[in-house]
Design a protein around this motif. Structure first.
Motif, PDB file in Angstrom:
ATOM      1  N   TRP A  17       0.809  -1.215   0.000  1.00  0.00           N
ATOM      2  CA  TRP A  17       0.000   0.000   0.000  1.00  0.00           C
ATOM      3  C   TRP A  17       0.843   1.267   0.000  1.00  0.00           C
ATOM      4  O   TRP A  17       0.301   2.373   0.103  1.00  0.00           O
ATOM      5  CB  TRP A  17      -0.889   0.032   1.243  1.00  0.00           C
ATOM      6  N   HIS A  67      -7.785  -5.044   1.029  1.00  0.00           N
ATOM      7  CA  HIS A  67      -7.542  -5.567  -0.321  1.00  0.00           C
ATOM      8  C   HIS A  67      -7.479  -7.084  -0.294  1.00  0.00           C
ATOM      9  O   HIS A  67      -6.843  -7.683   0.572  1.00  0.00           O
ATOM     10  CB  HIS A  67      -6.221  -5.010  -0.864  1.00  0.00           C
ATOM     11  N   SER A  68      -8.176  -7.724  -1.237  1.00  0.00           N
ATOM     12  CA  SER A  68      -8.117  -9.166  -1.412  1.00  0.00           C
ATOM     13  C   SER A  68      -8.505  -9.877  -0.108  1.00  0.00           C
ATOM     14  O   SER A  68      -9.550  -9.582   0.473  1.00  0.00           O
ATOM     15  CB  SER A  68      -6.724  -9.562  -1.908  1.00  0.00           C
ATOM     16  N   VAL A  89     -11.671  -3.693  -1.381  1.00  0.00           N
ATOM     17  CA  VAL A  89     -11.059  -3.493  -2.694  1.00  0.00           C
ATOM     18  C   VAL A  89     -10.703  -4.851  -3.298  1.00  0.00           C
ATOM     19  O   VAL A  89      -9.805  -5.534  -2.824  1.00  0.00           O
ATOM     20  CB  VAL A  89      -9.797  -2.609  -2.578  1.00  0.00           C
ATOM     21  N   ALA A  91     -12.006  -7.534  -2.838  1.00  0.00           N
ATOM     22  CA  ALA A  91     -11.773  -8.227  -1.576  1.00  0.00           C
ATOM     23  C   ALA A  91     -12.695  -9.413  -1.324  1.00  0.00           C
ATOM     24  O   ALA A  91     -13.788  -9.523  -1.878  1.00  0.00           O
ATOM     25  CB  ALA A  91     -11.903  -7.244  -0.421  1.00  0.00           C
ATOM     26  N   ASN A 210      -3.686  -1.268  -6.048  1.00  0.00           N
ATOM     27  CA  ASN A 210      -2.913  -0.426  -5.141  1.00  0.00           C
ATOM     28  C   ASN A 210      -1.518  -0.139  -5.678  1.00  0.00           C
ATOM     29  O   ASN A 210      -0.874   0.822  -5.239  1.00  0.00           O
ATOM     30  CB  ASN A 210      -2.828  -1.051  -3.744  1.00  0.00           C
ATOM     31  N   SER A 270      -1.706 -11.159  -3.838  1.00  0.00           N
ATOM     32  CA  SER A 270      -1.628  -9.810  -4.366  1.00  0.00           C
ATOM     33  C   SER A 270      -0.215  -9.315  -4.417  1.00  0.00           C
ATOM     34  O   SER A 270       0.074  -8.305  -5.001  1.00  0.00           O
ATOM     35  CB  SER A 270      -2.453  -8.859  -3.499  1.00  0.00           C
TER      36      SER A 270
END
Length: 276
Positions: A17, A67-68, A89, A91, A210, A270
């Motif tokens: 990030w 995220h994810s 996100v 996610a 990201n 990710s």
């Protein structure tokens, strides 16, 4: 000023990030991106949530962003920091008692990947991380991300999410419409069935948005925060200003427009071939 808590997926760390974090700070906000203990075999969901709580500290107007597989941690952290908003996100949104391994089966991930691969000649679900995850990320940045891969706890991958895992309060979902890991149609279905968002926000990006579009993600998050956070109370308590403060305390609705296939219980990522 909002405080953004940016939560990474399995295989990643807070570094994933770093570009979004920088962009948020340049816009005058605070942003934290802690390393979750997802690399420890003895880690629990509570340990992950506590890492977020410690990073947030005394921050105000907290916006949780997952995220994810970081989406699995958001509801638990939300119980402890009382965010003004949760943003998922690309996610994984859990059901209470669901394991990450079960999540993929329950949302029809395998069938969706197979169908998408049939349309794009095998790009979706490719074993090559540069194809499945980093196809729209600058090569040097993608190389750095893969070099920073962290081990992923198999125990967490098979540990049920807490009973209070269903998100509550203000929530948004950002679909990555060029995603070759979690197909966009799966993301849209998850947003609708698990969050009640029949028209989730979308961005033209692969899974690692990201890294591929950090400035756009930061701008999106700031807009959401501005639309969600209640107006600040004026310093003066004079009659006219008090009436103004009261009349302005209405919440505006938000309308604006994300892992890696591997063996074991984490078939996503990710930041590497085993991240999510």
């Amino acid at each position: 000023m909002a405080t953004f808590a940016l939560v990474h997926g399995s295989g990643d760390g807070g570094w994933a990030w770093h570009l979004v974090q920088q962009a948020l700070r340049e816009r005058g906000h605070d942003a934290v991106a802690p390393d979750l203990p997802t690399d420890r075999e003895d880690a629990t969901w509570e340990d992950c949530a506590e890492a977020i709580v410690r990073a947030v500290g005394s921050g105000r107007d907290v916006v949780l962003v997952g995220h994810s597989s970081g989406g699995f941690v958001l509801p638990l952290a939300a119980e402890r920091v009382a965010p003004v908003l949760q943003v998922f996100v690309a996610a994984m949104v859990p059901e209470p008692g669901e394991t990450p391994a079960d999540w993929f089966e329950n949302v029809g991930w395998s069938a969706a990947v197979e169908e998408a691969a049939g349309r794009d000649d095998g790009l979706t679900g490719s074993p090559d991380p540069m194809v499945a995850f980093y196809h729209d990320v600058p090569v040097d940045l993608a190389t750095q991300a893969m070099a920073r891969e962290r081990p992923t706890s198999e125990r967490l991958g098979s540990t049920p999410s807490p009973p209070a895992a269903r998100p509550t309060g203000e929530v948004r979902y950002l679909v990555t419409s060029h995603d070759r890991f979690i197909p966009p149609e799966v993301q849209r279905r998850v947003a609708a069935e698990r969050l009640g968002l029949v028209a989730p926000d979308e961005i033209a990006s692969g899974h690692c948005v990201n890294l591929s579009r950090p400035d756009d993600v930061a701008g999106y998050l700031v807009r959401l925060a501005e639309e969600t956070s209640p107006p600040a109370t004026p310093r003066s308590t004079g009659p006219s200003q008090t009436r103004l403060a009261r009349s302005s305390r209405t919440r505006r609705s938000i309308s604006s427009r994300i892992s890696r296939t591997a063996s074991g219980p984490w078939p996503e990522g990710s930041g590497s071939a085993q991240s999510s």
